[in-house]
Write a protein that holds these residues in place. Sequence first.
Motif, PDB file in Angstrom:
ATOM      1  N   GLU A 168      34.307  39.395  46.461  1.00 20.22           N
ATOM      2  CA  GLU A 168      33.742  38.493  47.460  1.00 20.22           C
ATOM      3  C   GLU A 168      32.687  37.596  46.831  1.00 20.22           C
ATOM      4  OE1 GLU A 168      33.060  36.244  50.594  1.00 20.22           O
ATOM      5  OE2 GLU A 168      34.725  37.657  50.377  1.00 20.22           O
ATOM      6  N   GLY A 169      31.933  38.147  45.867  1.00 19.84           N
ATOM      7  CA  GLY A 169      30.948  37.333  45.178  1.00 19.84           C
ATOM      8  C   GLY A 169      31.591  36.159  44.462  1.00 19.84           C
ATOM      9  N   ALA A 170      32.739  36.396  43.826  1.00 16.61           N
ATOM     10  CA  ALA A 170      33.453  35.315  43.146  1.00 16.61           C
ATOM     11  C   ALA A 170      34.001  34.311  44.152  1.00 16.61           C
ATOM     12  CB  ALA A 170      34.585  35.885  42.297  1.00 16.61           C
ATOM     13  N   ALA A 171      34.444  34.797  45.317  1.00 13.61           N
ATOM     14  CA  ALA A 171      34.943  33.895  46.345  1.00 13.61           C
ATOM     15  C   ALA A 171      33.843  32.950  46.817  1.00 13.61           C
ATOM     16  CB  ALA A 171      35.494  34.699  47.518  1.00 13.61           C
ATOM     17  N   GLU A 172      32.635  33.477  47.006  1.00 14.42           N
ATOM     18  CA  GLU A 172      31.508  32.624  47.392  1.00 14.42           C
ATOM     19  C   GLU A 172      31.220  31.595  46.296  1.00 14.42           C
ATOM     20  OE1 GLU A 172      30.080  32.290  50.089  1.00 14.42           O
ATOM     21  OE2 GLU A 172      30.467  34.098  51.262  1.00 14.42           O
ATOM     22  N   ALA A 173      31.347  32.017  45.032  1.00 12.76           N
ATOM     23  CA  ALA A 173      31.125  31.092  43.923  1.00 12.76           C
ATOM     24  C   ALA A 173      32.159  29.971  43.932  1.00 12.76           C
ATOM     25  CB  ALA A 173      31.168  31.849  42.601  1.00 12.76           C
ATOM     26  N   ARG A 225      50.280  40.181  36.357  1.00 14.21           N
ATOM     27  CA  ARG A 225      50.677  39.682  37.676  1.00 14.21           C
ATOM     28  C   ARG A 225      49.481  39.684  38.636  1.00 14.21           C
ATOM     29  NH1 ARG A 225      55.395  42.909  36.839  1.00 14.21           N
ATOM     30  NH2 ARG A 225      54.465  44.533  38.146  1.00 14.21           N
ATOM     31  N   ASP A 226      48.683  40.734  38.567  1.00 11.71           N
ATOM     32  CA  ASP A 226      47.513  40.808  39.434  1.00 11.71           C
ATOM     33  C   ASP A 226      46.522  39.698  39.095  1.00 11.71           C
ATOM     34  OD1 ASP A 226      46.087  42.278  41.542  1.00 11.71           O
ATOM     35  OD2 ASP A 226      44.624  42.733  39.974  1.00 11.71           O
ATOM     36  N   GLY A 227      46.347  39.437  37.789  1.00 13.56           N
ATOM     37  CA  GLY A 227      45.451  38.369  37.370  1.00 13.56           C
ATOM     38  C   GLY A 227      45.927  37.005  37.831  1.00 13.56           C
ATOM     39  N   GLU A 228      47.221  36.774  37.745  1.00 10.86           N
ATOM     40  CA  GLU A 228      47.770  35.499  38.204  1.00 10.86           C
ATOM     41  C   GLU A 228      47.597  35.349  39.710  1.00 10.86           C
ATOM     42  OE1 GLU A 228      51.764  35.492  36.798  1.00 10.86           O
ATOM     43  OE2 GLU A 228      51.221  34.840  34.757  1.00 10.86           O
ATOM     44  N   ARG A 229      47.718  36.471  40.441  1.00  8.84           N
ATOM     45  CA  ARG A 229      47.503  36.432  41.892  1.00  8.84           C
ATOM     46  C   ARG A 229      46.051  36.057  42.202  1.00  8.84           C
ATOM     47  NH1 ARG A 229      44.880  39.610  44.991  1.00  8.84           N
ATOM     48  NH2 ARG A 229      44.739  41.243  43.385  1.00  8.84           N
ATOM     49  N   ILE A 230      45.112  36.668  41.483  1.00 13.63           N
ATOM     50  CA  ILE A 230      43.694  36.381  41.703  1.00 13.63           C
ATOM     51  C   ILE A 230      43.397  34.911  41.422  1.00 13.63           C
ATOM     52  CG2 ILE A 230      41.378  36.809  40.786  1.00 13.63           C
ATOM     53  CD1 ILE A 230      42.218  39.739  40.413  1.00 13.63           C
ATOM     54  N   ALA A 231      43.945  34.390  40.330  1.00  9.45           N
ATOM     55  CA  ALA A 231      43.726  32.988  39.982  1.00  9.45           C
ATOM     56  C   ALA A 231      44.337  32.064  41.023  1.00  9.45           C
ATOM     57  CB  ALA A 231      44.305  32.693  38.598  1.00  9.45           C
ATOM     58  N   ALA A 232      45.533  32.401  41.508  1.00 12.18           N
ATOM     59  CA  ALA A 232      46.199  31.570  42.505  1.00 12.18           C
ATOM     60  C   ALA A 232      45.445  31.588  43.837  1.00 12.18           C
ATOM     61  CB  ALA A 232      47.638  32.051  42.715  1.00 12.18           C
ATOM     62  N   GLU A 233      44.947  32.747  44.230  1.00 11.84           N
ATOM     63  CA  GLU A 233      44.184  32.845  45.481  1.00 11.84           C
ATOM     64  C   GLU A 233      42.876  32.065  45.387  1.00 11.84           C
ATOM     65  OE1 GLU A 233      43.744  36.995  46.236  1.00 11.84           O
ATOM     66  OE2 GLU A 233      45.787  37.219  47.049  1.00 11.84           O
ATOM     67  N   ALA A 234      42.259  32.079  44.209  1.00 13.67           N
ATOM     68  CA  ALA A 234      41.033  31.305  44.019  1.00 13.67           C
ATOM     69  C   ALA A 234      41.323  29.816  44.145  1.00 13.67           C
ATOM     70  CB  ALA A 234      40.418  31.616  42.656  1.00 13.67           C
ATOM     71  N   ARG A 235      42.458  29.395  43.626  1.00  7.31           N
ATOM     72  CA  ARG A 235      42.840  27.983  43.734  1.00  7.31           C
ATOM     73  C   ARG A 235      43.055  27.595  45.193  1.00  7.31           C
ATOM     74  NH1 ARG A 235      47.214  24.438  43.774  1.00  7.31           N
ATOM     75  NH2 ARG A 235      46.907  22.600  42.438  1.00  7.31           N
ATOM     76  N   GLU A 236      43.744  28.448  45.943  1.00  4.89           N
ATOM     77  CA  GLU A 236      43.971  28.172  47.362  1.00  4.89           C
ATOM     78  C   GLU A 236      42.648  28.091  48.116  1.00  4.89           C
ATOM     79  OE1 GLU A 236      46.569  31.137  48.865  1.00  4.89           O
ATOM     80  OE2 GLU A 236      48.283  30.526  47.635  1.00  4.89           O
ATOM     81  N   LEU A 237      41.712  28.957  47.762  1.00  3.39           N
ATOM     82  CA  LEU A 237      40.411  28.955  48.415  1.00  3.39           C
ATOM     83  C   LEU A 237      39.668  27.653  48.137  1.00  3.39           C
ATOM     84  CD1 LEU A 237      38.255  30.456  50.029  1.00  3.39           C
ATOM     85  CD2 LEU A 237      37.503  31.537  47.899  1.00  3.39           C
TER      86      LEU A 237
END
Length: 298
Positions: free
Chosen positions: A16-21, A65-77
């Motif tokens: 969540e901290g990264a999402a806020e960033a 795969r998990d890392g790519e998901r995290i990166a993709a979700e950050a992009r969408e955010l």
Amino acid sequence: MTDWTRTVLVGVDGSEGAAEAVRWAARLASGRDLGLELVHCLQLAGLLRGGELARSAELFEGIRRDGERIAAEARELALSVDASLDVCSEALTDSAPALLIARSYAARMVVLGRTGIGGFAGMLVGATTAAVVGHAGCPVAVVRGRHGDGLVPQDGPVVVGVDGSACSDAVIEAAFEEAGFRQVPLLAVHAWIDVVYDSAESSARLMPQWESLQPAEERLLAQRLAGWQEKYPDVEVRRKLVRDRPRHVLLDKSSRAQLLVVGSRGRGGFAGMLMGSTSQAMVHHASCPVLVVRESRR
């Protein structure tokens, strides 16, 4: 080719901290017409320990795969903040500190979350933040929220800690730039109860009569701000001269600010700023995002 000097670099890890960033960096990039670079570093430590190669390959594929998901979700955010943003996201196997430091020399700003997991584990208490803050080639923002609700503030002034160090001009310049961009007042704080300068600009170390020193400290603060006030005439500047330790004053002011700007090193009241007493207190305990500026800031 990407113009890295017009890019905000963000470390993401799914927390969540990264999402806020990401949200904070996306708003900044949107308002300044900057690109956004989101990087996630895969957690590969110990992958080959105690297991067969085939099993390790299977684990790596899952981590990838998990890392790519995290990166993709950050992009969408980021795009949810501004769909027109120029956003690039990557999941890489590099060491998080090494990657962020290397890319920081071609970035406008590095943005990190208040906490981290995975590739950025222990972000605010371990070596990663100290390494990035201490060696980055551009300012580093650590996005923190208000105590209690954790919400990252978007109102209030920009607060800057002013001292007599060589880094002071770069810090003040960054603070004026941020206040001007946000169209909010700039509160310049100079705490001088424990000032220790190597120059003749202050004699606070030698004389305990604080009242007799106050005019000199007021002149020092005014001189530090004068040139920048001319360059940024639309920024309302408020001065705060106090006889207290810098960390006490800055932490208090952060509770009503939207951004706190400090140097990575300092003299006098800001001695040991390279993740020392004052800067460490800001990064760990401030109630708003903290922007740490190095002397070598471009």
